[in-house]
Design an enzyme around this catalytic site. Structure first.
Site, PDB file in Angstrom:
ATOM      1  N   GLU A   1       0.858  -1.190   0.000  1.00 26.54           N
ATOM      2  CA  GLU A   1       0.000   0.000   0.000  1.00 26.54           C
ATOM      3  C   GLU A   1       0.899   1.247   0.000  1.00 26.54           C
ATOM      4  O   GLU A   1       1.979   1.234   0.605  1.00 26.54           O
ATOM      5  CB  GLU A   1      -0.830  -0.050   1.302  1.00 26.54           C
ATOM      6  CG  GLU A   1      -1.719   1.132   1.577  1.00 26.54           C
ATOM      7  CD  GLU A   1      -2.427   0.994   2.939  1.00 26.54           C
ATOM      8  OE1 GLU A   1      -2.020   0.141   3.769  1.00 26.54           O
ATOM      9  OE2 GLU A   1      -3.400   1.730   3.159  1.00 26.54           O
TER      10      GLU A   1
ATOM     11  N   LYS B   1      -9.536   2.457  -1.685  1.00 27.14           N
ATOM     12  CA  LYS B   1      -9.708   1.775  -0.390  1.00 27.14           C
ATOM     13  C   LYS B   1     -10.998   2.188   0.309  1.00 27.14           C
ATOM     14  O   LYS B   1     -11.239   3.387   0.544  1.00 27.14           O
ATOM     15  CB  LYS B   1      -8.502   2.073   0.499  1.00 27.14           C
ATOM     16  CG  LYS B   1      -8.471   1.295   1.813  1.00 27.14           C
ATOM     17  CD  LYS B   1      -7.178   1.603   2.570  1.00 27.14           C
ATOM     18  CE  LYS B   1      -7.028   0.760   3.820  1.00 27.14           C
ATOM     19  NZ  LYS B   1      -5.778   1.091   4.558  1.00 27.14           N
TER      20      LYS B   1
ATOM     21  N   CYS C   1      -4.965  -3.436   2.666  1.00 26.49           N
ATOM     22  CA  CYS C   1      -4.658  -3.514   4.096  1.00 26.49           C
ATOM     23  C   CYS C   1      -5.881  -3.768   4.982  1.00 26.49           C
ATOM     24  O   CYS C   1      -6.427  -4.867   4.977  1.00 26.49           O
ATOM     25  CB  CYS C   1      -3.912  -2.248   4.517  1.00 26.49           C
ATOM     26  SG  CYS C   1      -2.878  -2.540   5.980  1.00 26.49           S
TER      27      CYS C   1
ATOM     28  N   VAL D   1       0.313  -2.418  10.730  1.00 27.93           N
ATOM     29  CA  VAL D   1       1.014  -2.057  11.969  1.00 27.93           C
ATOM     30  C   VAL D   1       0.525  -2.888  13.152  1.00 27.93           C
ATOM     31  O   VAL D   1       1.167  -2.906  14.198  1.00 27.93           O
ATOM     32  CB  VAL D   1       0.863  -0.548  12.291  1.00 27.93           C
ATOM     33  CG1 VAL D   1       1.588   0.284  11.258  1.00 27.93           C
ATOM     34  CG2 VAL D   1      -0.604  -0.135  12.379  1.00 27.93           C
TER      35      VAL D   1
HETATM   36  C1  ACM Z   1      -3.777  -0.134   7.185  1.00 29.09           C
HETATM   37  O1  ACM Z   1      -4.903  -0.255   6.685  1.00 29.09           O
HETATM   38  N1  ACM Z   1      -2.814   0.493   6.571  1.00 29.09           N
HETATM   39  C2  ACM Z   1      -3.485  -0.732   8.510  1.00 29.09           C
END
Ligand code: ACM
Length: 264
Positions: free
Chosen positions: A38, A109, A142, A169
């Site tokens: 990402e 996203k 992510c 993370v």
């Molecule tokens: C994320 O969606 N970058 C944890």
């Protein structure tokens, strides 16, 4: 299909340097499809909106589009990669799919994580389903992993492989993706990043462990927690078309959506 996951630490706010590095790596090994993290061209931790506005690219004309078109054409490959996209006056945390010289899909996203909500607008369209060398490939970014409906909806639409650029993370996703794979009987490829960004309270450390998973819920391979690396696996995408679990169970035919109607 040979798929390659490239895990690295992008140089913050330096799109040309990151693209140069990506070009060097993609030229170094042969694969049908590359999956990269990402926000792979910009880095992840921002302090103010102005920084993101400066880095976000119009995909009709950006430097990244030109580079990835050329790169995928030259090496007759496909790349899924995350970037900051400027679309009109809005900025999205997007993933792009380039195949053999063409930008064939953009996914914006849908589930924004933490401070991403300060910089990006959530996407409103479902992820694309792209035909790459005869294989149906879809995309999540992510934190989308935490919404099982996302992977499920992609599998129900026919995705055989979910390409999953990430900047993780928290420590949960990599194991959870084994279940996403098993419960949908699809392949997944999570390209996470490594390294740390930000200072003081804003410092984030990314968890690496990029991986490829199979429809039987097994991990086909993974990279380290904190070192750059390339993971290459040859997969048989046909396995993802078989949704049977036992001779009497097909995990899609066995679904009972009338019982677990989802809250709107
Ligand atoms: C994320 O969606 N970058 C944890």
């Amino acid at each position: 299909m040979k798929i390659a996951v490239y895990q690295f630490a992008p140089i913050w706010a330096n799109i040309p340097a990151n693209l140069e590095n990506i070009s060097r790596v993609v030229a170094s090994r042969k694969a049908d499809l590359w999956i990269l993290p990402e926000l792979a061209t910009t880095g992840y931790v921002f302090n103010e909106l102005r920084e993101v506005q400066k880095l976000a690219e119009d995909l009709k004309k950006g430097h990244t589009t030109a580079t990835l078109r050329e790169l995928t054409h030259q090496h007759q490959t496909a790349i899924v990669l995350g970037l900051a996209e400027k679309y009109g006056d809005r900025i999205f945390n997007s993933a792009v799919v380039f195949n053999r010289g063409e930008l064939c899909a953009i996914y914006r996203k849908a589930h924004l994580f933490y401070e991403e909500k300060k910089w990006f607008i959530p996407g409103v369209e479902p992820p694309p389903l792209v035909d790459i060398q005869g294989v149906k490939v879809s995309v999540m970014i992510c934190y989308d992993w935490l919404f099982p409906e996302m992977a499920r909806s992609l599998a129900l639409r026919g995705a055989q492989l979910i390409a999953h650029p990430a900047n993780l993370v928290l420590p949960y996703c990599q194991n959870a993706m084994l279940t996403r794979s098993l419960e949908n009987r699809v392949f997944t490829a999570t390209a996470n990043r490594i390294g740390s960004e930000g200072i003081g309270k804003k410092k984030l450390t990314f968890t690496g462990w990029s991986q490829i998973t199979a429809p039987d819920g097994k991990r086909l391979g993974r990279l380290s927690r904190d070192r750059e690396g390339i993971l290459i696996k040859t997969i048989d995408p046909k396995l993802a078309l078989d949704k049977s679990l036992t001779s009497l169970n097909d995990i899609f035919a066995d679904r009972r959506p009338e019982i677990y109607r989802l809250g709107e």
